[in-house]
Design an enzyme around this catalytic site. Structure first.
Site: not given
Length: 842
Positions: A377, A499-501
């Site tokens: 991340r 994306v990715e949280g």
């Protein structure tokens, strides 16, 4: 007067031991000696008695048996009843990764040796060669208009080049055929590609982040590594990772995709395996993937692999050529055509050893995902946002110099300058945060909270930079076509935000929600002590932790108050010069933040999780302190170039001012108003004294960005800026350098026009006239003509024949039926007033 003196001595001793965070026994001894001296040497009677009454309970707390029987034991019983047990999913998330510099900020007394002792990151010779060779060549091959409009995909020659040079294998070790690059190299390669094309950056970033390769490296069996990693390294296998379900987005634990342990046939053999059913979407590389990393909930109703029926979230590798798999359709993510699409599977059977890590890792999928997210991340999305922002700053600075309005470069107008300064300042913060955090990753850290900070703030600052770049360029950035070098980057911004949280989730729930437990010096250990099945051992641990926690909270209250009163001028920091005051202010706000976080936990408890905006503000404060620290460290890593001081000052002032304002906003909205008032006295005893950057500081930055300066080059290093006909960034830089060379010639023309020696008003006419009357030599006139032609070409926009834009022919338009006039009206009579008649309907 003498009595007051000794009373002040006692109080001063108490403040000192609290400020210095002295342990309980030593503090008791110091206060006892001071109180004894006060009692013996002063003439007071009442005050010593009152102070001794307060001191005796403090002294008794040093007796562990008394403390545990009458304080800690009862509190432990109360807390055990109040707090629900942590689920395995929650424990996995909280324990993921490591704690690094953010833990120091949570302490309220950061140890600067932790940060300053981190080596400055450097690329290896091989990594630098890859950046200068294949990455440079790839950027040269990328054509934004061809990819986004004409093909809606990267051309085959680009795909072949990416596979040949193992761009998908930067994180795979050399022993398996990969490049074995460091997190820093991964980040810088992506930054450069992102400065050229968002589609390529997204495509390359995913296999080098959370996906089958990373999962295999960290959790796969050796047999699985040997089976899959060489193919992934050579790109014979194209990976994707399928997590998001049609009914579960950010709440990944709510996925409904299932795997049932059962017996079945695979390759002609009867084996124990998993029958999988899934419906996934938003999966990058899914349309072309040959191997699917799949997250699902695993059930074992026949107890073929253990006693538990529900095993939990599990990750497995699934070849995409198996019966029952649907793959190949594409999403179209906001006009950025990287390969992304849905995938479904119905009754797909794979052997049990397809679980990543083997059957013993059944149910460990969630832990695997959150642990790897703690690293990935912080690399891909922040680096892509950084590359796009660097390109926007590099382009906008040059554009603002060569684009003129009202006979001045637009960069000279303060409104435009404000946007340029903000763009440059944000990019400086983003770069510092990425570089220093990658240095920590290089050193083996896996800091979950800092990578969440990086993901959220780099993408949010990237959004603002993109908006500002569009404002600076105006119509030039609006008209799509081969000459537009900003619009696709602007369009791509929401992808990284989502994306990715998703960023809203990251800010409101993750940064502080995870940080307050994971990074706090005591909270996670206290929770573990509360849930220890051995009650005696739990009591001993809880007793030790609780009283250290109380001392920590008192210390932060005193540190916040003292540094607030003194404006933190006397706190020790390892820096001199203009950065010293910023280090000191981080110390101050660290103590204030730690105090506010502890009070929020104490008074709100579990309700703090539901008070999302309070949690978000505390997360913002932690983020701003972290980012300011990164700016100072990166400035030091670069050798503290004096010319970059305006950017450092702007960044630090912006971040610390926002930390101050978020503390203020937290107190304004804290539900317990009495507690909020007490906290305000401890945090802002003299009010809010810190100010944001001045206009003059912003204008200093503008001059560094709209001129060909070393600061401009340092800020935008590692982007694709080679001078060639197909690279707008290189051409803009060339024009900027040209503008610097012709500046004196332009001045001659301007002065002559102002004095009335030139009568023409258009630029080509003025140049011709200036040459004719001897103001310019022939060589000078040709130089400025050449510059003007190049500038016009860079400022030009595209236009198209309608047929060029259409992807399919429009249906033929129906001819409108002629209106019928009343027969009584003469041929030349006007139409009657009123509404038009309704059109005929089919």
């Amino acid at each position: 007067m003498e009595s007051w003196f000794w009373l002040l001595i006692v109080l001063g001793a108490g403040v000192t031991v609290a400020y210095r965070r002295v342990d309980l026994k030593t503090s008791t001894a110091v206060l006892g000696v001071a109180l004894l001296a006060y009692t013996v040497l002063s003439n007071d009677v009442v005050w010593p008695i009152l102070l001794w009454l307060l001191f005796v309970p403090l002294a008794l707390l040093n007796v562990e048996s008394i403390r545990r029987d009458y304080v800690t034991g009862p509190l432990l019983d109360v807390f055990r009843q109040m707090l629900p047990p942590l689920s395995r999913t929650e424990k996995d998330a909280l324990e993921a990764g490591t704690v690094w510099w953010e833990g120091e900020l949570f302490s309220g007394m950061p140890d600067w040796k932790v940060l300053r002792g981190l080596p400055a990151p450097r690329l290896t010779t091989q990594e630098q060669a890859f950046l200068d060779g294949p990455t440079e060549e790839l950027c040269r091959m990328l054509d934004d208009w061809e990819i986004t409009h004409e093909l809606v995909d990267m051309p085959e020659r680009v795909w072949a080049f990416i596979k040949k040079h193992r761009f998908f294998a930067m994180i795979i070790p050399k022993e398996y055929g990969g490049l074995g690059f460091s997190p820093l190299a991964n980040s810088i390669v992506l930054t450069k590609i992102a400065s050229r094309n968002a589609t390529a950056a997204s495509t390359i970033g995913v296999p080098n982040s959370l996906g089958p390769g990373e999962l295999l490296l960290n959790y796969g069996t050796e047999e699985q590594k040997q089976r899959w990693l060489p193919g992934l390294a050579s790109s014979e296998e194209i990976p994707c990772f399928a997590l998001t379900s049609s009914r579960a987005g950010s709440d990944a634990t709510a996925i409904v995709d299932t795997g049932i342990v059962c017996r079945g046939e695979f390759d002609g053999k009867d084996v124990i395996g998993i029958r999988l059913n899934w419906d996934k979407r938003y999966i990058t590389l899914a349309p072309i993937a040959t191997v699917l990393g799949l997250a699902f909930k695993l059930y074992d109703p026949e107890h073929l692999i253990g006693d538990d029926e529900y095993r939990g979230i599990t990750a497995a590798l699934v070849p995409t050529n198996l019966p029952g798999i649907r793959i190949g359709r594409r999403h179209f993510p906001i006009n950025i055509p990287f390969q992304n699409g849905p995938t479904q599977g119905k009754d797909v059977f794979v052997p049990i050893d397809h679980i990543i890590g083997g059957p013993e890792m059944a149910g460990q999928g969630w832990r695997m995902l959150v642990e790897l997210l703690a690293v990935g991340r912080g690399i891909v999305l922040p680096s892509n946002a950084l590359g796009a922002s660097m390109a926007a700053v590099y382009a906008s600075g040059a554009y603002a110099r060569i684009r003129r309005q009202f006979k001045l470069p637009i960069g000279k107008f303060h409104g435009v300058g404000e946007a340029l300064a903000r763009m440059a300042g944000y990019t400086y913060i983003m770069k510092a945060a990425s570089r220093v955090t990658c240095a920590a990753l290089n050193a083996g850290e896996k800091p979950a909270v800092p990578t969440a900070i990086l993901k959220y703030h780099n993408t949010e600052m990237g959004r603002q930079v993109a908006n500002d770049a569009m404002d600076v360029h105006g119509g030039k950035a609006i008209m799509l076509g081969p000459k537009n070098y900003l619009a696709r980057g602007y369009q791509s911004v929401p992808i990284a935000i989502t994306v990715e949280g998703a960023n809203i989730l990251t800010r409101n729930l993750i940064i502080f929600g995870q940080g307050v437990i994971r990074c706090h010096p005591f909270v996670l250990a206290e929770l573990n002590a509360l849930q220890d099945e051995d009650k005696t051992r739990g009591l001993v641990a809880f007793d030790r932790l609780l009283f250290r926690h109380v001392g920590y909270a008192i210390s932060n209250a005193m540190r916040s108050l003292v540094m607030g009163l003194t404006l933190s001028r006397f706190t020790d920091v390892p820096a001199a010069g203009f950065t010293r005051r910023y280090y000191q202010r981080i110390n101050r706000y660290s103590a204030s933040f730690a105090l506010a976080a502890d009070v929020a936990l104490l008074t709100l408890g579990g309700a703090l999780k539901r008070k999302e905006l309070l949690s978000a503000r505390l997360g913002d404060i932690l983020s701003y302190l972290y980012l300011t620290s990164m700016v100072l460290k990166d400035f030091e890593n670069q050798g503290s170039p004096a010319a970059d001081r305006p950017l450092v000052e702007w960044a630090c002032r912006t971040l610390l001012y926002r930390a101050q304002e978020q503390l203020h906003s937290f107190l304004r909205n804290f539900p317990n108003r009495f507690v909020a008032a007490c906290l305000r006295v401890l945090i802002f005893p003299r009010g809010r004294m810190f100010s944001s950057p001045s206009d003059e500081l912003g204008q200093e930055i503008v001059e560094l960005i709209i001129n060909p300066t070393p600061t401009r080059e340092r800020l935008c290093d590692h982007i694709y800026k080679t001078v060639e006909p197909s690279n707008p960034l290189g051409l803009l830089q060339q024009a900027l350098e040209g503008a610097d060379r012709v500046r004196l010639l332009e001045r001659k023309i301007f002065d002559a026009s102002r004095d009335g020696r030139l009568t023409r008003e258009d630029t080509p006419g003025q140049i011709d006239e200036a040459e004719r009357v001897g103001i310019l030599t022939a060589a000078e006139a040709e130089e400025i003509r050449s510059f003007d032609r190049g500038t016009l070409e860079l400022l030009a926009v595209d236009d198209f024949a309608p047929a060029e834009l259409a992807r399919r022919a429009a249906p033929a338009k129906k001819q409108a039926a002629p209106r019928r006039r009343e027969k009584t009206a003469p041929p030349d009579a006007p139409e009657p007033a009123g509404d038009d008649p309704a059109p005929p309907t089919d």
